[in-house]
Enzyme design. Structure first.
Site, PDB file in Angstrom:
ATOM      1  N   GLU A  36      33.270 -45.504   5.178  1.00 20.17           N
ATOM      2  CA  GLU A  36      33.461 -45.068   3.916  1.00 20.17           C
ATOM      3  C   GLU A  36      33.989 -43.188   3.708  1.00 20.17           C
ATOM      4  O   GLU A  36      33.307 -42.384   5.130  1.00 20.17           O
ATOM      5  CB  GLU A  36      32.843 -45.473   3.084  1.00 20.17           C
ATOM      6  CG  GLU A  36      32.694 -45.065   1.529  1.00 20.17           C
ATOM      7  CD  GLU A  36      31.720 -45.403   0.895  1.00 20.17           C
ATOM      8  OE1 GLU A  36      30.662 -45.847   1.695  1.00 20.17           O
ATOM      9  OE2 GLU A  36      31.871 -45.523  -0.229  1.00 20.17           O
ATOM     10  N   LYS A 101      37.378 -50.728  -4.153  1.00 24.43           N
ATOM     11  CA  LYS A 101      35.793 -50.797  -3.733  1.00 24.43           C
ATOM     12  C   LYS A 101      35.612 -51.274  -5.815  1.00 24.43           C
ATOM     13  O   LYS A 101      36.110 -50.417  -6.748  1.00 24.43           O
ATOM     14  CB  LYS A 101      34.934 -49.793  -3.593  1.00 24.43           C
ATOM     15  CG  LYS A 101      33.805 -49.579  -3.838  1.00 24.43           C
ATOM     16  CD  LYS A 101      33.156 -48.381  -3.615  1.00 24.43           C
ATOM     17  CE  LYS A 101      31.583 -47.847  -3.215  1.00 24.43           C
ATOM     18  NZ  LYS A 101      31.033 -47.474  -3.160  1.00 24.43           N
ATOM     19  N   CYS A 142      30.502 -50.063   1.166  1.00 18.68           N
ATOM     20  CA  CYS A 142      29.061 -50.058   1.065  1.00 18.68           C
ATOM     21  C   CYS A 142      28.545 -50.509  -0.274  1.00 18.68           C
ATOM     22  O   CYS A 142      27.741 -51.671   0.137  1.00 18.68           O
ATOM     23  CB  CYS A 142      29.528 -48.300   0.732  1.00 18.68           C
ATOM     24  SG  CYS A 142      27.765 -47.721   1.008  1.00 18.68           S
TER      25      CYS A 142
END
Lengths: 276, 276
Positions: A36, A101, A142
């Site tokens: 990331e 995301k 994540c």
């Protein structure tokens, strides 16, 4: 999995990523995953559009090395909004897909870790899967890993591998990350890979590191630990996807068959019994 | 949590359970959980109806000690079918609910562990929750813990505590059990308790033991390990349910809020990108 130290220089980070992609390819890797925010420190200051300079560099690296690149993430500027986005480049350099995301990282642990990603970024609204000759891959970033339902959806749709470019902190990394990664693999009978920036204890944000790939019965776990302050590259034996390993695990633990039976059986939602 | 050695004598096992219920109550416990198949070795040979002699004894013990009894499980004979069933008795001795194990344990690891519970038992078709003055509790039995969706449903319906009377084997216990228990707690922000028979290495089936309660941020884990060949009893500070602990965890990790936002956002199911 590329676990690279991310510095202040965006061109420097991109050059480093490109170099590692080449190195991974030379070592026999066919898919490479970056962490990331591989191209710059976190924040909208370094945002750019997609396609843009960072993904252009990844595209060339993918083409030059004939390799799939799961491009970690970059902060994407799209119109007036900002996203945490992973671009996926195919071996011809084409952008196969991009994933924004969905679950933005909001945490409120005063004195330990307070962060509100949703203050500065917008969430994506689409799951992203892509097919390779080796397996079908689902992508998350994540904090997405915290949400079991995302991994369940990907597995139900036929993914054999989930990849999570990540940047877990020392707090949540040490407490929860490996647990989550392992259980996503175990519950859904898929491989789960997580690529982190290298741990740099001098940085203002210290990443947990520990990039690894976990297989559906967790047995290869120890092969893939890493915790260096520079980088490491490894590849996974693809043989294990193509009808050898995963079907064996599924035969040993026939979770899907049980789930299908249960779906047919359950007639009533949970009712609450009480004697109060 | 009562971690008791289960022997060949059914009356002996029942007497032992009753004695431990009394002991737990004397020690201040208000809910007691027995292990799976607490009353007899596994198998239809020892099956009985519910209500029947075993649940009658538990009912009396619950009433005499004014305590909730989550009665582990017994093999229940119901008409021509057999179930793996947990009876829940209230502090007045009444049967509040019973839960028939939904996910039957089928595993096929030749040389390690091969077992097909679905060959001899029928699955239940109803989730079971019950209210106490302390919290709302969802019940599963052993292998049910493998299925993330069950814990999700219970948490969505408002359970703060999930109880799994269990009998994990040495193989799956050591590999997966604690991982599963911890992640069910972490993912769903609930307490998760698991009661096992004591480990008896002389037995034909050796249970993993390690009964414990895990809280939603896993911090109390180490308090509740046990691995003896006899029994142990502990109680959990209920204060942590009643508005003190869980809300703090939920504030620190606002998973539910993120989930609600995501539900609103996601418009399209996952589409598969491919360049093949």
């Amino acid at each position: 999995m590329v676990q690279m130290a991310v510095g202040m220089s965006k061109p420097g980070n991109i050059a480093k990523a490109v170099s590692f992609i080449k190195e991974a390819s030379s070592a026999g890797a066919q898919i490479v995953t970056l962490p990331e925010c591989f191209n710059a420190p976190y924040g909208t200051k370094y945002a750019e559009p997609i396609p843009g300079p960072s993904t252009q560099a990844l595209s060339e690296a993918a083409k030059n090395n004939c390799i799939y690149v799961v491009g970690g993430s970059i902060i994407e500027k799209d119109g007036t909004k900002f996203y945490n986005t992973c671009a996926i480049l195919g071996p011809n350099g084409e952008m196969i897909a991009k994933y924004k995301k969905i679950h933005l990282f909001d945490i409120n642990m005063p004195g330990k870790l307070t962060f509100k990603e949703s203050d500065i970024l917008s969430p994506g609204n689409e799951f992203t899967m892509f097919k390779t000759p080796f397996c079908t891959i689902g992508v998350g970033i994540c904090y997405d890993m915290r949400f079991a339902e995302m991994a369940q959806i990907y597995a139900n749709k036929g993914c054999q591998l989930l990849l999570y470019p990540s940047e877990f902190s020392m707090t949540t990394g040490s407490k929860h990350l490996l647990l989550l990664q392992r259980v996503r693999a175990l519950d859904n009978q898929v491989f789960v890979g997580m690529a982190s920036p290298a741990r740099d204890t001098e940085d203002t944000y210290v990443a947990w590191g520990h990039s690894c790939v976990v297989n559906p019965c967790l047995s290869s776990l120890n092969d893939f630990w890493m915790d260096t302050a520079c980088f490491e590259i490894f590849s996974y034996p693809w043989l294990e996807f193509d009808g050898v390993f995963t079907p064996k695990v599924m035969e040993a633990y026939p979770l899907t068959a049980v789930r299908q039976n249960v779906k047919k059986l359950i007639k009533r939602p949970a009712s609450v019994h009480t004697n109060l």
